[in-house]
Motif scaffolding. Sequence first.
Motif, PDB file in Angstrom:
ATOM      1  N   ASP A   1       0.832  -1.199   0.000  1.00  0.00           N
ATOM      2  CA  ASP A   1       0.000   0.000   0.000  1.00  0.00           C
ATOM      3  C   ASP A   1       0.866   1.249   0.000  1.00  0.00           C
TER       4      ASP A   1
ATOM      5  N   GLY B   1      -1.195   4.459   0.159  1.00  0.00           N
ATOM      6  CA  GLY B   1      -2.148   5.509   0.445  1.00  0.00           C
ATOM      7  C   GLY B   1      -3.195   5.734  -0.626  1.00  0.00           C
ATOM      8  N   PRO B   2      -4.313   6.386  -0.240  1.00  0.00           N
ATOM      9  CA  PRO B   2      -5.416   6.603  -1.175  1.00  0.00           C
ATOM     10  C   PRO B   2      -5.123   7.608  -2.270  1.00  0.00           C
TER      11      PRO B   2
ATOM     12  N   ILE C   1      -5.310   2.876  -5.941  1.00  0.00           N
ATOM     13  CA  ILE C   1      -6.118   2.837  -4.717  1.00  0.00           C
ATOM     14  C   ILE C   1      -7.299   3.784  -4.844  1.00  0.00           C
TER      15      ILE C   1
ATOM     16  N   ARG D   1     -11.428   2.897  -4.569  1.00  0.00           N
ATOM     17  CA  ARG D   1     -12.351   3.525  -3.635  1.00  0.00           C
ATOM     18  C   ARG D   1     -13.489   4.229  -4.371  1.00  0.00           C
TER      19      ARG D   1
ATOM     20  N   GLY E   1      -3.499  -4.177  -0.730  1.00  0.00           N
ATOM     21  CA  GLY E   1      -3.857  -2.823  -0.328  1.00  0.00           C
ATOM     22  C   GLY E   1      -5.125  -2.352  -1.011  1.00  0.00           C
TER      23      GLY E   1
ATOM     24  N   HIS F   1      -8.499  -1.099   0.981  1.00  0.00           N
ATOM     25  CA  HIS F   1      -9.095   0.229   0.796  1.00  0.00           C
ATOM     26  C   HIS F   1     -10.514   0.135   0.243  1.00  0.00           C
TER      27      HIS F   1
ATOM     28  N   GLU G   1     -12.680  -0.913   3.111  1.00  0.00           N
ATOM     29  CA  GLU G   1     -12.861   0.198   4.042  1.00  0.00           C
ATOM     30  C   GLU G   1     -13.864   1.205   3.500  1.00  0.00           C
ATOM     31  N   GLN G   2     -13.775   1.497   2.189  1.00  0.00           N
ATOM     32  CA  GLN G   2     -14.703   2.440   1.597  1.00  0.00           C
ATOM     33  C   GLN G   2     -16.130   1.908   1.644  1.00  0.00           C
TER      34      GLN G   2
END
Length: 274
Positions: A69, A71-72, A77, A81, A235, A239, A242-243
């Motif tokens: 990963d 980051g968004p 990523i 999302r 990753g 993500h 999580e979204q």
Amino acid sequence: MDQSNDVASWWRTSIIDMEPGRIGLRGYDIADVIDHAGFVQMIWLMTRGDLPSPEQARLLERALVASVDHGPQAPSIAVARMAVTCGVGLNGAIASAVNLLDDVHGGAGEQAVELLTRVVDLIRDFASPEEAANRALDGWTAAHGPIVPGLGHRFHKDGDPRSPALLAAVDAARDAGVVSGDFALAARAVEAVLSHRKGRRIPINIDGATAVIFAELGFAGPLARGLFCLSRSVGILAHAWEQMQQGGRNKGPTPPAYRWLYDGAAPRRIAIDN
């Protein structure tokens, strides 16, 4: 079973053999693989045809863990999302994200393996690794332009925090006789030459460090990209999931209050001839 007929020979594979009640992978019974092989060993077995030593598996695992990963803000990523907020399921979000991992975003590892292989091949013809790196860089930039894969980072300006641990692991594996260390030597030579050319330090980044590991372990350049895709998919999955928990609907790359820069024609009307 007769393998000479057209139907049976339509697809040929040395990867899997199975029939009702039996599955064999690279000659190993699936139950044996389940009991004794971890996921990293499985990746090696499926792509290479044999099993790695424990030391080889550990080195490969380090590279895979390091690339999971970033980051968004990473395009892959971000796409995952955004896809979730458009109602796409996890499989679609992962597929959408992985499709972004091409030459620019995701391909530097494969390119770095190619560059480092050139350096390693040239080292025997030059007095120092730096001379070989200098020649290889000249050829690379002439063919591909000024961007050198595996070095520098737009976010980690003073050095990618993942690289030192990976290169230290390669050094330890070299000292233990697991790998040759040739590609680590080549990467450091490229870093030194490029930094000298730029007049500032251009450190080895995650793509360069993982390329060193993949090349030291004998993986071909295209497989280096494939392995990165496997790693980053973890990753991406995290993500996207999580979204899903956070919710949101039709989220674009920026909040609605922020507008893009328009630099087109001034407001105008279509002239209609009567």
